[in-house]
Scaffold this motif. Structure first.
Motif, PDB file in Angstrom:
ATOM      1  N   TYR A 304      41.778  34.095  47.712  1.00  0.00           N
ATOM      2  CA  TYR A 304      40.865  35.217  47.493  1.00  0.00           C
ATOM      3  C   TYR A 304      41.532  36.474  48.037  1.00  0.00           C
ATOM      4  CZ  TYR A 304      37.373  31.510  46.918  1.00  0.00           C
ATOM      5  OH  TYR A 304      36.690  30.400  46.500  1.00  0.00           O
ATOM      6  N   VAL A 327      38.898  39.261  44.087  1.00  0.00           N
ATOM      7  CA  VAL A 327      39.483  38.500  42.982  1.00  0.00           C
ATOM      8  C   VAL A 327      39.914  37.131  43.482  1.00  0.00           C
ATOM      9  CG1 VAL A 327      40.266  40.580  41.789  1.00  0.00           C
ATOM     10  CG2 VAL A 327      41.789  39.426  43.391  1.00  0.00           C
ATOM     11  N   ALA A 330      44.998  35.091  43.453  1.00  0.00           N
ATOM     12  CA  ALA A 330      45.827  36.295  43.394  1.00  0.00           C
ATOM     13  C   ALA A 330      47.257  35.976  43.809  1.00  0.00           C
ATOM     14  CB  ALA A 330      45.241  37.376  44.288  1.00  0.00           C
ATOM     15  N   HIS A 341      46.186  37.208  38.400  1.00  0.00           N
ATOM     16  CA  HIS A 341      44.943  36.760  39.021  1.00  0.00           C
ATOM     17  C   HIS A 341      43.905  36.390  37.963  1.00  0.00           C
ATOM     18  CE1 HIS A 341      42.665  40.500  38.189  1.00  0.00           C
ATOM     19  NE2 HIS A 341      43.793  41.155  38.496  1.00  0.00           N
ATOM     20  N   GLN A 342      42.867  35.771  38.432  1.00  0.00           N
ATOM     21  CA  GLN A 342      41.752  35.441  37.544  1.00  0.00           C
ATOM     22  C   GLN A 342      41.091  36.742  37.103  1.00  0.00           C
ATOM     23  OE1 GLN A 342      38.960  32.526  39.037  1.00  0.00           O
ATOM     24  NE2 GLN A 342      37.238  33.491  37.940  1.00  0.00           N
ATOM     25  N   LEU A 344      38.446  39.498  35.854  1.00  0.00           N
ATOM     26  CA  LEU A 344      37.040  39.727  36.151  1.00  0.00           C
ATOM     27  C   LEU A 344      36.189  39.355  34.934  1.00  0.00           C
ATOM     28  CD1 LEU A 344      37.349  43.201  37.921  1.00  0.00           C
ATOM     29  CD2 LEU A 344      37.303  40.931  38.973  1.00  0.00           C
ATOM     30  N   SER A 357      43.735  46.070  32.034  1.00  0.00           N
ATOM     31  CA  SER A 357      43.877  46.038  33.497  1.00  0.00           C
ATOM     32  C   SER A 357      44.574  47.290  34.016  1.00  0.00           C
ATOM     33  CB  SER A 357      44.666  44.794  33.919  1.00  0.00           C
ATOM     34  OG  SER A 357      46.061  45.010  33.784  1.00  0.00           O
ATOM     35  N   GLY A 362      45.854  39.460  33.855  1.00  0.00           N
ATOM     36  CA  GLY A 362      44.596  38.746  34.018  1.00  0.00           C
ATOM     37  C   GLY A 362      44.540  37.504  33.153  1.00  0.00           C
TER      38      GLY A 362
END
Length: 409
Positions: A304, A327, A330, A341-342, A344, A357, A362
């Protein structure tokens, strides 16, 4: 009429008187004819100051000394040799100690004419160097000298990455960051020996006076081992700064994991040891914040992470300002803020078709988790078809974006 003395008696008295006169004057006859007198001859050893012809034959030459460092020398490099050499004599005793009472070991040669310190000296320390030598007549000479080593203000340290024993990817450069500016770059490079089980040769590239990196022409061989042998103790960095350590670092290279992120096709394709491992849809940097191009080396991972828009210069009122958000999965690409990262929730509809982004890559949760769990520091992502510039050298490890001829120059 006076009676005449026998001729022989008068001549004898005169002869004895002459002999006595010669003996009293210390003449050559007395020295060469000791049988004419019973007086004992003084030993040369009983007169330490005698170095000219006297009663003793032959004259014994005084011991000649060569001592390093010189008496009261400062500042002395703690790697400088401490030695004592004697001619026309031998060494009886040597003691090298700090003011704190720490003794420094040394080695005496087989003939007893040379002594060299074998133990390491310390920085910012005063040493007393006491020795006794004996010449061939048995005369002893004892002396004590002192010297001071380089002060702590001129002691230079360095940080090394990767850390000893670390396992990294094939694109990881070796980095040394010095606490003080390095002016004598050649001396520093000569003091660092880097070898690889793959036999790969590389070269240094100085990005500043405080930071140098090393890499081969192409990526490190998968599953090889690199050894960094840094013999920097006592190396003069320039401007009076002296290296304060020796260290050996072993770095393990893992499998070859290379990803290609295509900003136009919106894909992220991974290969492991040159074999395809998957290709997934992504969203990347938009027109205002295009993703950096070229090779980006993975740096660190956080399950995280907390993103703050102000950290990339976004201010309140800017339509791109996202404030602060958390997020998942990461994986950092640059210190300036590009990650894998994952995505949003708001970005999920754009994955695979539109770049929305601020420069990050992403992914869906499962794909971001795969990268997080299967890729590591030193693995590499090549970003293509983006309008972004190459990341600056101090914004991550952009070494692979520098042509080899320029890097090794």
């Amino acid at each position: 009429m006076t009676a005449r003395k026998p001729w022989g008696a008068g001549r004898k008295i005169a002869f004895v008187a002459a002999v006595c006169a010669l003996a009293a004057g210390g003449g050559a006859f007395a020295a060469a004819g000791p049988g004419l007198t019973r007086a004992s001859i003084a030993s040369e050893a009983s007169s330490p100051e005698r170095t000219t012809p006297g009663l003793a034959v032959p004259v014994v030459a005084p011991a000649q000394l060569t001592v390093s460092p010189a008496d009261d020398a400062k500042p002395v490099n703690p790697a400088a040799p401490v030695s004592l050499k004697v001619r026309d004599g031998r060494i009886e005793r040597v003691a090298l100690t700090s003011d704190a009472g720490d003794a420094v070991d040394g080695t005496l040669d087989a003939g007893g004419t040379g002594w060299t310190a074998s133990g390491a000296l310390k920085f910012n320390t005063r040493y007393s160097y006491t020795y006794t030598v004996v010449d061939s007549a048995g005369r002893k000479t004892a002396s004590t000298r002192t010297f001071n080593t380089v002060s702590a203000a001129n002691e230079a340290d360095a940080a090394i990455y990767p850390l000893d024993g670390m396992k990294v990817g094939v694109a990881q450069p070796l980095q040394i960051t010095f606490s003080e500016p390095v002016l004598n770059r050649d001396a520093v490079e000569k003091a660092i020996r880097i070898t690889s089980t793959s036999g790969q040769a590389g070269d240094f590239h100085w990005f500043s006076n405080n930071m140098v990196r090393y890499r081969p022409e192409s990526f490190w061989a998968a599953n090889s081992t690199i050894t960094m042998d840094l013999q920097l103790f006592g190396v003069d960095l320039g401007n009076g700064q002296i290296g304060n350590f020796n260290k050996k670092v072993t770095v393990h290279i893992g499998d070859k994991k290379v990803a290609v992120a295509d900003a136009a096709a919106h894909t992220f394709s991974v290969s492991i040891n040159d074999q395809p491992a998957g290709s997934w849809p992504v969203t990347m940097g938009d027109q205002r914040f295009p993703s950096a191009r070229g090779y980006l080396v993975l740096m660190e991972k956080h399950r995280y992470d907390h993103f703050v828009a102000a950290s990339i210069g976004l201010k309140p009122g800017d339509p791109a300002n996202y404030g602060e958000l958390d997020v998942e999965y990461a994986t950092r690409l640059t210190p300036s803020g590009e990650y894998i990262h994952q995505a949003l929730d708001s970005a999920l509809p754009y994955i695979g078709n539109t770049n929305v982004s601020h420069g990050c890559i992403g992914m869906t949760a499962d794909r971001a988790a795969w990268v997080f769990n299967n890729m590591t520091s030193g693995d590499v992502v090549q970003v293509i078809n983006t309008e972004g510039d190459f990341a600056n050298f101090d914004d991550g490890f952009g070494d692979w974006n520098i042509p080899w001829a320029q890097y090794a120059n």
